[in-house]
Design a protein around this motif. Sequence first.
Motif: not given
Length: 151
Positions: A77-82
């Motif tokens: 969840x700490x990784x970027x989604x965009x």
Amino acid sequence: MTQLAWNAKEATIGELAERSGVAPSALRFYEREGLIKSRRTTGNQRRYSRDTLRRVAFIRTSQRLGIPLATIRDVLGLLPDDRTPTPEDWARISECWREDLDRRIRTLQRLRDNLTECIGCGCLSLNRCTLSNPGDELASHGPGPRRLIED
């Protein structure tokens, strides 16, 4: 045999499974658990972005280290989604494991160093063993395997 093209931006579940070495059922499970995401086509087929391959590799490696799926999900969840995560992103989240892994290594080293000499005698009576626990002195430090528990 389904092959994921080197320039493909998305993968079917079969392509992702073949390339990652993870069964489609496991990929569906990971998706249900919020570890990976897919989009659905108009025919309701799953399509995974190419960077999902790296996420699956991270999940599998983390599982081999004994890290629970809930913890893996939190860190992912700490990784970027965009955008596709960079090597720096991966290095940053990998640091989340360092303290836990160091603790596990210390525990395993204590287990290795203490278990061999005690089990070697064959008595298996840790509370009476004159070599490992003379006079059951470790009982005064609390319950459980005191030599293996970190202070």
